[in-house]
Design an enzyme around this catalytic site. Structure first.
Site, PDB file in Angstrom:
ATOM      1  CB  THR A  91      -0.866  -0.016   1.265  1.00 13.39           C
ATOM      2  OG1 THR A  91      -1.673  -1.179   1.218  1.00 13.39           O
ATOM      3  CG2 THR A  91      -1.728   1.206   1.360  1.00 13.39           C
ATOM      4  CB  ALA A  92       3.700   2.127   2.160  1.00 18.74           C
ATOM      5  CD  GLU A 112       1.611  -4.464  -7.171  1.00 20.36           C
ATOM      6  OE1 GLU A 112       2.120  -3.899  -6.191  1.00 20.36           O
ATOM      7  OE2 GLU A 112       1.080  -5.591  -7.109  1.00 20.36           O
ATOM      8  CG  ASN A 170      -8.584  -1.383   3.046  1.00 21.79           C
ATOM      9  OD1 ASN A 170      -9.533  -0.831   2.516  1.00 21.79           O
ATOM     10  ND2 ASN A 170      -7.514  -0.723   3.462  1.00 21.79           N
ATOM     11  CG  HIS A 590      -5.502  -5.112  10.768  1.00 18.16           C
ATOM     12  ND1 HIS A 590      -6.311  -4.554  11.746  1.00 18.16           N
ATOM     13  CD2 HIS A 590      -6.097  -4.791   9.590  1.00 18.16           C
ATOM     14  CE1 HIS A 590      -7.329  -3.932  11.191  1.00 18.16           C
ATOM     15  NE2 HIS A 590      -7.235  -4.068   9.876  1.00 18.16           N
ATOM     16  CB  ALA A 623       1.962  -3.143   7.653  1.00 14.29           C
ATOM     17  CB  ALA A 635      -5.055   1.279   5.730  1.00 16.44           C
TER      18      ALA A 635
HETATM   19  C1  LIG Z   1      -9.424  -7.837   3.397  1.00 17.58           C
HETATM   20  C2  LIG Z   1      -8.694  -6.749   4.144  1.00 17.58           C
HETATM   21  C3  LIG Z   1      -9.430  -5.824   4.881  1.00 17.58           C
HETATM   22  C4  LIG Z   1      -8.768  -4.802   5.565  1.00 17.58           C
HETATM   23  N1  LIG Z   1      -9.506  -3.814   6.144  1.00 17.58           N
HETATM   24  C5  LIG Z   1      -8.886  -2.695   6.588  1.00 17.58           C
HETATM   25  C6  LIG Z   1      -9.635  -1.560   6.983  1.00 17.58           C
HETATM   26  O1  LIG Z   1     -10.869  -1.547   6.906  1.00 17.58           O
HETATM   27  N2  LIG Z   1      -8.961  -0.461   7.417  1.00 17.58           N
HETATM   28  C7  LIG Z   1      -7.593  -0.443   7.512  1.00 17.58           C
HETATM   29  O2  LIG Z   1      -7.034   0.570   7.940  1.00 17.58           O
HETATM   30  N3  LIG Z   1      -6.851  -1.507   7.139  1.00 17.58           N
HETATM   31  C8  LIG Z   1      -7.466  -2.615   6.644  1.00 17.58           C
HETATM   32  N4  LIG Z   1      -6.726  -3.670   6.187  1.00 17.58           N
HETATM   33  C9  LIG Z   1      -5.263  -3.636   6.365  1.00 17.58           C
HETATM   34  C10 LIG Z   1      -4.543  -2.646   5.471  1.00 17.58           C
HETATM   35  O3  LIG Z   1      -5.150  -2.549   4.222  1.00 17.58           O
HETATM   36  C11 LIG Z   1      -3.081  -3.078   5.367  1.00 17.58           C
HETATM   37  O4  LIG Z   1      -2.502  -3.117   6.653  1.00 17.58           O
HETATM   38  C12 LIG Z   1      -2.251  -2.134   4.522  1.00 17.58           C
HETATM   39  O5  LIG Z   1      -2.883  -1.864   3.308  1.00 17.58           O
HETATM   40  C13 LIG Z   1      -0.893  -2.742   4.292  1.00 17.58           C
HETATM   41  O6  LIG Z   1      -0.131  -1.884   3.477  1.00 17.58           O
HETATM   42  P1  LIG Z   1       1.339  -2.253   3.127  1.00 17.58           P
HETATM   43  O7  LIG Z   1       1.922  -1.114   2.417  1.00 17.58           O
HETATM   44  O8  LIG Z   1       2.033  -2.768   4.313  1.00 17.58           O
HETATM   45  O9  LIG Z   1       1.250  -3.543   2.166  1.00 17.58           O
HETATM   46  P2  LIG Z   1       0.240  -3.963   0.996  1.00 17.58           P
HETATM   47  O10 LIG Z   1      -0.856  -3.001   0.910  1.00 17.58           O
HETATM   48  O11 LIG Z   1      -0.056  -5.398   1.223  1.00 17.58           O
HETATM   49  O12 LIG Z   1       1.066  -3.821  -0.345  1.00 17.58           O
HETATM   50  C14 LIG Z   1       2.011  -4.761  -0.765  1.00 17.58           C
HETATM   51  C15 LIG Z   1       2.203  -4.619  -2.222  1.00 17.58           C
HETATM   52  O13 LIG Z   1       3.407  -5.254  -2.627  1.00 17.58           O
HETATM   53  C16 LIG Z   1       3.176  -6.003  -3.793  1.00 17.58           C
HETATM   54  N5  LIG Z   1       4.180  -7.067  -3.820  1.00 17.58           N
HETATM   55  C17 LIG Z   1       4.348  -8.063  -2.932  1.00 17.58           C
HETATM   56  N6  LIG Z   1       5.395  -8.819  -3.278  1.00 17.58           N
HETATM   57  C18 LIG Z   1       5.909  -8.273  -4.405  1.00 17.58           C
HETATM   58  C19 LIG Z   1       7.010  -8.598  -5.246  1.00 17.58           C
HETATM   59  N7  LIG Z   1       7.801  -9.648  -4.984  1.00 17.58           N
HETATM   60  N8  LIG Z   1       7.244  -7.825  -6.333  1.00 17.58           N
HETATM   61  C20 LIG Z   1       6.457  -6.754  -6.624  1.00 17.58           C
HETATM   62  N9  LIG Z   1       5.398  -6.410  -5.842  1.00 17.58           N
HETATM   63  C21 LIG Z   1       5.136  -7.154  -4.758  1.00 17.58           C
HETATM   64  C22 LIG Z   1       1.761  -6.496  -3.615  1.00 17.58           C
HETATM   65  O14 LIG Z   1       1.197  -6.882  -4.835  1.00 17.58           O
HETATM   66  C23 LIG Z   1       1.101  -5.268  -3.021  1.00 17.58           C
HETATM   67  O15 LIG Z   1       0.702  -4.358  -3.988  1.00 17.58           O
HETATM   68  C24 LIG Z   1      -7.341  -4.727   5.539  1.00 17.58           C
HETATM   69  C25 LIG Z   1      -6.609  -5.657   4.796  1.00 17.58           C
HETATM   70  C26 LIG Z   1      -7.272  -6.651   4.095  1.00 17.58           C
HETATM   71  C27 LIG Z   1      -6.469  -7.660   3.309  1.00 17.58           C
END
Ligand SMILES: Cc1cc2nc3c(=O)[nH]c(=O)nc-3n(C[C@H](O)[C@H](O)[C@H](O)COP(=O)(O)OP(=O)(O)OC[C@H]3O[C@@H](n4cnc5c(N)ncnc54)[C@H](O)[C@@H]3O)c2cc1C
Length: 655
Positions: A91-92, A112, A170, A590, A623, A635
């Site tokens: 996400t970030a 991505e 999410n 989460h 995260a 998020a």
């Molecule tokens: C079903 C669900 C419901 C949720 N509900 C909520 C909510 O209501 N409110 C809230 O605040 N949070 C919610 N969350 C949690 C929140 O969305 C996440 O904590 C947050 O989005 C995580 O962000 P991130 O940047 O850590 O990783 P992510 O958003 O998981 O991003 C990871 C990215 O890296 C990419 N990636 C992974 N491996 C590779 C690779 N090898 N090469 C290239 N790309 C790669 C993935 O495709 C993805 O795009 C929910 C999550 C889910 C799954």
């Protein structure tokens, strides 16, 4: 305008057609199949794909050179992962790439693994994400290791594979945690930039609060008003959830006007959402990768590009990250691109440690057991995995008016869904503008009003981040489901949920294989400590009390005693509730802390500047770096971390 009109008449037209074709003679299974197929077709044509490959780079040889060939593609910063975090896959990642590219002197590549989330109607439509969770094309459907303290079962663990990461799938609930969470980060890291008084400006920076006439009490001085991530109260909510708020007040939970406001986060209210005024999901892709941003010459976003490893120069005393290798699919061609300044891994709490371990950064013995030569022995990678465990309770909706037609099982419900699609497509919101998590309450498990000491004499370990931070969240959804929406009920239902905000149990992410195409093993180790179990049991007791409190009690059918619903559960013994918790506990999605920001001697992977210890030119931004899990939804902190790192990197790289 003629089209919506014609579609509005569709349910009755469909009925007439059914009679004419004598479809009523078909078996229920065939009719169900037909209605499912009809809905799928209509969804495809009505909501259709708009965004295509043209917006992003699809041909990987345009952003990197084939392994073994002479080409040399160089950027200043490569962000691995297009999720929420600014420079990684998650996400970030979108946040980071977009903000860094504001500096025209920085050439930024974002890689991505999946495609565009914005292009998928099931992502951009608030109610659609339930359908996405089980779609292997867009979501990694991981399963946990069997959970010894949770009935020995393995749990479904979806992680997004698309731009925007999990912000594209999410539940869109926009509560960011408690002030104390971030003060705890600052104290732990001895770095005041993470303290709420300082870090909060990055929440304001990403946030674009959209005032709603029905919510004049929201204190806009505490909200960011001009950030790209639009939040507000534009999702649709159902009547039972409004009654849930009143019932919570009835049992002694104070009303709070804004979970992210100046009054802290304890209390009950409708929850703000990442849904904009046009009733669309706001993800990190839709908010940050706007046409203006994508038009920048110094930003390249490549999709369907899975980073298979980070490349290092190991000729000097400390290894230095110099680029990444990536590819489209197993057995396909591999490409390399080089980063003159930094590589930022942003794959989220599952895939950031996965990428680091595949690259030789992690616990050396574990890497060697998969024949990976360690670049750096960093034992903390993949460790300290923490997730929020949730327990669901199911009730019969007495009014028989739940929106269960969103997962239709009859032709009549298919017709209702079609009407809802027409309403949504005409810009009027309606049931498809639901995010499911409608109203919430944040409480403490040691609150004597809610858990009187004479009934709850045990003193539990306090794992909260501060005396005004919660450790339990209760929330409501307009109908009940099992298996993450895969299994519905045959009657109208309503559901309440409780999750543990500050678990003391933790697990790990480990490699199953040295192949980047094999998903890692995930083990959250749910409710491994007695405190975690005891707090969830308290939460279940509280939910059962709220369900029997007016005005909610009147809309739930207490006479409905079928054992798969919870109208009799309040009669269970404590031991029976403990078994229910162990049996039902699931992820609330989460996971955090697998590349933890912590002192290196305590298993830390990154320092407070998010640089990986012992390596130059490599950071993590998502995260996975949370030192401790936040007392709420994850998020928001991912967006804020992305914003903070982007500011700091821009300043450093300019210097
Ligand atoms: C079903 C669900 C419901 C949720 N509900 C909520 C909510 O209501 N409110 C809230 O605040 N949070 C919610 N969350 C949690 C929140 O969305 C996440 O904590 C947050 O989005 C995580 O962000 P991130 O940047 O850590 O990783 P992510 O958003 O998981 O991003 C990871 C990215 O890296 C990419 N990636 C992974 N491996 C590779 C690779 N090898 N090469 C290239 N790309 C790669 C993935 O495709 C993805 O795009 C929910 C999550 C889910 C799954």
């Amino acid at each position: 305008m003629a089209l919506p009109g014609a579609l509005a008449a569709f349910p009755s037209t469909l009925q007439a057609l059914i009679q004419k074709l004598n479809l009523t003679d078909l078996s229920p299974a065939v009719r169900l199949l037909l209605s499912g197929a009809a809905v799928a077709l209509i969804l495809r044509f009505a909501l259709g794909r708009r965004w295509a490959k043209r917006t992003y780079v699809f041909d990987l040889d345009k952003v990197g050179s084939k392994v073994g060939t002479a080409g040399h593609f160089e950027y200043d910063v490569i962000v691995a992962g297009g999720g929420k975090s600014p420079s990684s896959h998650r996400t970030a990642g979108c946040v980071l790439a977009a903000r860094l590219s504001e500096d025209p002197n920085l050439r930024v590549l974002l890689l991505e693994a999946g495609g565009s989330g914005k292009a998928l109607p099931d992502s951009s439509t608030p109610a659609g994400f339930g359908r996405l969770l089980w779609n292997p094309k867009h979501v990694h459907g991981l399963r946990t290791e069997p959970q010894p303290s949770a009935a020995g079962k393995s749990r479904f663990w979806p992680r997004a594979k698309m731009l925007g990461g999990c912000s594209s799938i999410n539940a869109q609930m926009a509560q960011y945690g408690a002030f104390g969470d971030f003060d705890e980060w600052a104290t732990y890291m001895k770095d005041e930039s993470w303290a709420w008084k300082n870090f909060s400006r990055y929440f304001r920076k990403f946030e674009g609060y959209q005032p709603h006439p029905s919510y004049p009490d929201v204190d806009t001085t505490a909200r960011g008003l001009s950030g790209p991530v639009h939040v507000g109260y534009f999702n649709t909510i159902t009547e039972p959830s409004r009654k849930f708020v009143q019932a919570c007040i009835g049992v002694g939970i104070p009303f709070i006007r804004d979970f992210n406001g100046v009054d802290g986060t304890i209390g009950v209210s409708r929850i703000m959402t990442y849904v904009d005024k046009t009733f669309k999901r706001v993800s990190s892709e839709s908010a940050y990768l706007t046409p203006d941003v994508l038009a920048r010459k110094n930003l390249t976003v490549a999709i369907h590009a899975t980073v298979t490893k980070v490349l290092f120069d190991t000729t000097s005393a400390q290894p230095r990250a110099i680029g990444v290798e990536f590819g489209r699919k197993e057995g396909g061609e591999r490409f390399v691109a080089y980063a003159k300044k930094e590589v930022v891994v942003s794959g989220g709490a599952v895939h950031s440690p996965h990428i680091l371990m595949l690259s030789g950064i992690g616990p050396a013995a574990h890497l060697k057991s998969h024949s990976i030569t360690p670049v750096l022995d960093l034992p903390g990678v993949g460790q300290r995995l923490v997730d929020h465990p949730v327990v669901d309770l199911y009730f019969k909706n007495k009014l028989n008016n739940s929106p269960k037609f969103l997962k239709p099982s009859t032709l009549g419900e298919a017709g209702q869904l079609i009407s809802a699609i027409v309403q949504y497509k005409s810009g009027k919101g309606g049931p498809l503008a639901m995010n499911f998590g409608e109203c919430a309450a944040f409480v403490r498990s040691d609150d004597p009003t809610l858990f009187p000491p004479n009934e709850y004499p045990d003193k539990l370990v306090d794992s909260t981040s501060a005396s005004d931070s919660p450790d339990l969240e209760l929330f409501s959804t307009p109908f009940a489901y099992k298996e993450h929406g895969q299994i519905g009920f045959d009657v109208h239902t309503y559901a309440l949920h409780v999750y543990l905000l500050r678990p003391t149990s933790h697990g790990e992410v480990l490699l199953k294989s040295a192949s980047p195409w094999v998903q890692p093993s995930v083990n959250p180790n749910y409710i491994a400590t007695p405190e975690d179990l005891a707090k969830l049991v308290r939460g279940v007791h509280l939910l059962l009390r709220i369900a029997r409190t007016e005005p909610l009690a009147s809309v739930l059918d207490a006479s409905f005693t079928r054992p798969d619903l919870d109208h009799q559960t309040h009669l269970c013994t404590n031991e029976e509730i403990e078994s229910l918790v162990r049996e039902r506990v699931e992820t609330v999605y989460h996971p955090v802390s697998t590349c933890r920001m912590a002192p290196r001697e305590e298993g830390g992977v990154v320092g407070s500047d998010l640089r990986v210890y012992g390596v130059q030119g490599l950071r993590v931004c998502d995260a996975s770096v949370f030192p401790w899990i936040v007392s709420g939804h994850t998020a928001g902190a991912c967006y804020a971390i992305g914003e903070k790192l982007a500011d700091e990197m821009k300043a450093e790289l300019r210097a």
